[in-house]
Design an enzyme around this catalytic site. Structure first.
Site, mmCIF file in Angstrom:
data_model
loop_
_atom_site.group_PDB
_atom_site.id
_atom_site.type_symbol
_atom_site.label_atom_id
_atom_site.label_comp_id
_atom_site.label_asym_id
_atom_site.label_seq_id
_atom_site.Cartn_x
_atom_site.Cartn_y
_atom_site.Cartn_z
ATOM 1 N N ASP A 1 53.768 6.453 26.047
ATOM 2 C CA ASP A 1 55.333 5.673 25.713
ATOM 3 C C ASP A 1 55.971 6.526 24.617
ATOM 4 O OD1 ASP A 1 55.644 3.808 27.759
ATOM 5 O OD2 ASP A 1 54.419 2.359 26.759
ATOM 6 N N ASP B 1 56.435 3.492 34.819
ATOM 7 C CA ASP B 1 57.238 3.459 33.640
ATOM 8 C C ASP B 1 57.500 4.946 33.159
ATOM 9 O OD1 ASP B 1 55.641 1.290 34.257
ATOM 10 O OD2 ASP B 1 55.838 0.231 32.565
HETATM 11 N N1 GLY Z 1 56.871 0.153 30.003
HETATM 12 C C1 GLY Z 1 56.395 -1.112 29.837
HETATM 13 C C2 GLY Z 1 57.008 -2.107 30.488
HETATM 14 O O1 GLY Z 1 58.067 -2.060 31.240
HETATM 15 O O2 GLY Z 1 56.601 -3.389 30.035
#
Ligand code: GLY
Length: 388
Positions: free
Chosen positions: A105, A168
């Site tokens: 992330d 994601d």
């Molecule tokens: N990237 C994590 C979520 O969408 O919760």
């Protein structure tokens, strides 16, 4: 004519958003807001909601506060938004120091903060932060499966996520596209494209819906299985994941021009559009039971951004462009009219978000919902600055 009316509407929504944010930004300048859950984290008994941080400095959403402020800076030219955004950008430096809590992330954390800062102001320190984060992300690539590894195992937990990739991450790879554009070194973009190709092959179902998590054998790259992840269950359609796929592939097309990415974005977009409920409000999962009715405004806002991006692409046929713009408008109007808190009792805007279907809390605020809502409104308004 119709588009001019829509732009005017977006301009009015933006003005209202900015009026509230000017005060909220000042009030929250020393925080990195994440959420304000009424009745749990934030029950002060008077119905007010105040931003608060979540799970430590490495929390994946810690870039969105800065991102909102940089979008406001870009649109209004008010220096103060940039000054406040930089407070959180500097705080995130401690994550590089501790390093171990960081994972895929880093794109979500440093694209909306440092990279936005650099793009808008030329700040060289911010550029360095962005490139540092891109190196960390590139280092997570597994050549056997051709994917960027998601998350980290918690020591002693017995988990083994070495072979996990998640939808994601289509957003995190925008950091790699930027790093190649910035350094002229193609390796970042090549990693991003190898990852996007793997996602294309293994995450997209024939009907255009998207899996959340796919597990590969980390030694051979063979596909093992998939998981429902933050959605309702195996084989279901977590709506935010559909949004990450739709907008993420549109962005990959924008950065690379690879036609297959646009095809994939459209395929996911068509699936999403076909499943938008009559009232325009998006559930946590398109396959969830009718009750309880849990929403995810974040999914709606992310998808609206993706639809608007597609609607502005010359490579998309005219009728489809209109179709995608209408889908975005349906989502945004529903959010504005039914799920937006415009009062000053609350620091936040969108009121019905859910981190995941099986999480403890539902229908609450989340900073990234507000950030994607702002981003979508700015796109509709015709603002040129792109965070990703
Ligand atoms: N990237 C994590 C979520 O969408 O919760």
């Amino acid at each position: 004519m119709q588009q001019e009316k829509e732009k005017l509407w977006a301009g009015e929504v933006f003005a209202e958003f900015e009026k509230k944010m000017e005060k909220v930004a000042e009030k929250s300048k020393d925080k990195i807001p994440a959420l304000a859950i009424d009745g749990v984290h934030d029950d002060r008994g008077d119905g007010t909601k105040e931003w608060r941080a979540d799970d430590g400095l490495n929390w994946w959403t810690n870039g969105f506060w800065g991102g909102m402020l940089w979008m406001l800076y870009a649109e209004t030219g008010k220096e103060r938004y940039g000054e406040i955004a930089r407070i959180s950008e500097r705080k995130l430096d401690a994550c590089f120091e501790s390093f171990l809590g960081l994972h895929h992330d880093v794109g979500f954390m440093w694209m909306p903060t440092a990279v936005a800062d650099y793009r808008l102001t030329g700040n060289r320190e911010a550029r360095k932060r962005g490139l540092h984060a891109a190196d960390l992300l590139a280092g997570r690539f597994n050549p056997a499966g051709g994917f960027i590894r998601a998350w980290n195992d918690i020591p002693g937990s017995g988990d083994d996520t070495r072979g996990w990739a998640i939808i994601d991450c289509m957003f995190n790879i925008t950091l790699l596209y930027w790093a190649s554009e910035e350094t002229k070194d193609p390796r970042f973009r090549q990693i991003a494209m190898l990852h996007a190709d793997t996602v294309r092959e293994n995450f997209i179902r024939p009907d255009g819906s998207v899996k959340h998590i796919v597990e590969f054998d980390p030694e051979t790259g063979a596909v093992r299985r998939d998981y429902g992840g933050q959605g309702y269950g195996e084989g279901s359609s977590w709506t935010r994941g559909q949004g990450w796929g739709l907008y993420g592939f549109a962005l990959s097309f924008l950065h690379t021009g690879k036609a297959e990415y646009l095809e994939t974005a459209e395929k996911i977009g068509d699936y999403f559009a076909a499943n938008i409920p009559e009232d325009g409000l998006i559930p946590v999962d398109f396959c969830q039971p009718a009750e309880p009715l849990w929403y995810d405004d974040t999914a709606a806002a992310v998808a609206a951004c993706g639809f608007l991006e597609l609607s502005g692409m010359e490579a998309v046929p005219e009728d489809k462009r209109i179709f995608y713009r209408e889908a975005a408008l349906k989502l945004l109007k529903a959010l504005d009219e039914k799920h937006c808190d415009w009062t000053e009792k609350s620091d936040c805007f969108l009121t019905h978000c859910s981190g995941s279907y099986h999480g403890e809390q539902h229908n609450h605020t989340l900073v990234y919902a507000d950030s994607f809502f702002l981003e979508a409104i700015l796109k509709l308004k015709g603002a040129p600055f792109l965070l990703w």
